[in-house]
Design a protein around this motif. Structure first.
Motif, PDB file in Angstrom:
ATOM      1  N   ASP A 294       0.594  -1.000  -0.036  1.00 49.21           N
ATOM      2  CA  ASP A 294      -0.151  -0.012  -0.274  1.00 49.21           C
ATOM      3  C   ASP A 294       0.753   0.767   0.170  1.00 49.21           C
ATOM      4  O   ASP A 294       0.558   2.446  -0.421  1.00 49.21           O
TER       5      ASP A 294
ATOM      6  N   ARG B  21      -0.444  -5.763   3.231  1.00 52.74           N
ATOM      7  CA  ARG B  21      -1.264  -6.339   4.075  1.00 52.74           C
ATOM      8  C   ARG B  21      -1.114  -7.848   2.467  1.00 52.74           C
ATOM      9  O   ARG B  21      -0.595  -7.823   1.283  1.00 52.74           O
TER      10      ARG B  21
ATOM     11  N   ARG C 149       3.343  -0.446   4.106  1.00 52.70           N
ATOM     12  CA  ARG C 149       2.563  -0.687   4.372  1.00 52.70           C
ATOM     13  C   ARG C 149       2.415  -1.584   4.086  1.00 52.70           C
ATOM     14  O   ARG C 149       2.014  -1.866   2.720  1.00 52.70           O
TER      15      ARG C 149
ATOM     16  N   ARG D 238      -3.381  -3.920   7.572  1.00 49.07           N
ATOM     17  CA  ARG D 238      -1.909  -3.309   7.402  1.00 49.07           C
ATOM     18  C   ARG D 238      -0.957  -3.572   8.085  1.00 49.07           C
ATOM     19  O   ARG D 238      -0.883  -3.573   9.566  1.00 49.07           O
TER      20      ARG D 238
END
Length: 209
Positions: free
Chosen positions: A89, A160, A158, A170
């Motif tokens: 992200d 995921r 970050r 996250r």
């Protein structure tokens, strides 16, 4: 209809609602436990990073205690998991010298990394007349005259993880890559254009998630 009959119907209705609510809670609990079990069995591994090279366009102290630098670093990131994808992200890249940040942060565009996939990036990190601590300015001059200068190329972001249709929350990703660069010796690298020198590094980076 008597008041007693109405009270009985209301009680039955509340009982049905409680059973439906309890059933929903049990279902959600089973789904959550299943996800946790799958997550534990798959045991996602953190991505790996490799600093491949650095091309130096500028690296000099324009005035005492001010540093101007312009580097293009090439790094690769690999997803070692065969059943888990990774969403990046946010990923910022920057350089440090002796624990002091000497370039601005460069943002990598968000991307998704599939199973066992490898991605390669070549961002520019730069800073113009960045003030450095006096003791770091002295150390830099000494390093440049005696041998390689040790920089740290850092990545902060970050991520995921994706397992099937489930996507995790996250996680903070932090990568640290050592780069030993012979700024004073052009023959230690390959000339690129008139003023740039490309140095091959092939340094594995430490990664924490």
């Amino acid at each position: 209809m008597s008041a007693k009959d109405c009270g009985s119907h209301g009680h039955k209705r509340r009982k049905i609602f409680r059973r439906i609510f309890a059933g929903i809670l049990v279902f959600l609990f089973i789904v959550l436990v299943t996800i946790l079990i799958v997550w534990a069995v798959l045991r996602p591994s953190k991505p790996s990073f490799l600093l491949q090279d650095a091309t130096v366009y500028a690296f000099n102290a324009t005035t005492p205690n001010f540093l101007t630098s312009n580097l293009q670093v090439t790094f690769s990131t690999r997803n070692p998991n065969d059943k888990i994808g990774v969403y990046y992200d946010k990923l910022d890249v920057y350089a440090e010298y002796r624990t002091q940040q000497i370039t601005l942060r460069t943002r990598i565009q968000p991307f998704y990394q599939g199973h066992k996939e490898v991605n390669v990036w070549s961002p520019f990190v730069y800073g113009t007349a960045i003030p450095v601590a006096p003791y770091n300015a002295v150390s830099l001059r000494q390093d440049q005259s005696s041998g390689p200068v040790q920089l740290l190329i850092k990545m902060d972001g970050r991520v995921r993880f994706k397992v099937g249709s489930f996507i995790s929350g996250r996680y903070h990703l932090y990568s640290r890559c050592q780069a030993y660069i012979q700024f004073g010796k052009r023959n230690a690298g390959v000339l690129v254009g008139n003023n740039a020198v490309k140095y091959t590094l092939a340094e594995r980076c430490s990664v924490s998630v």
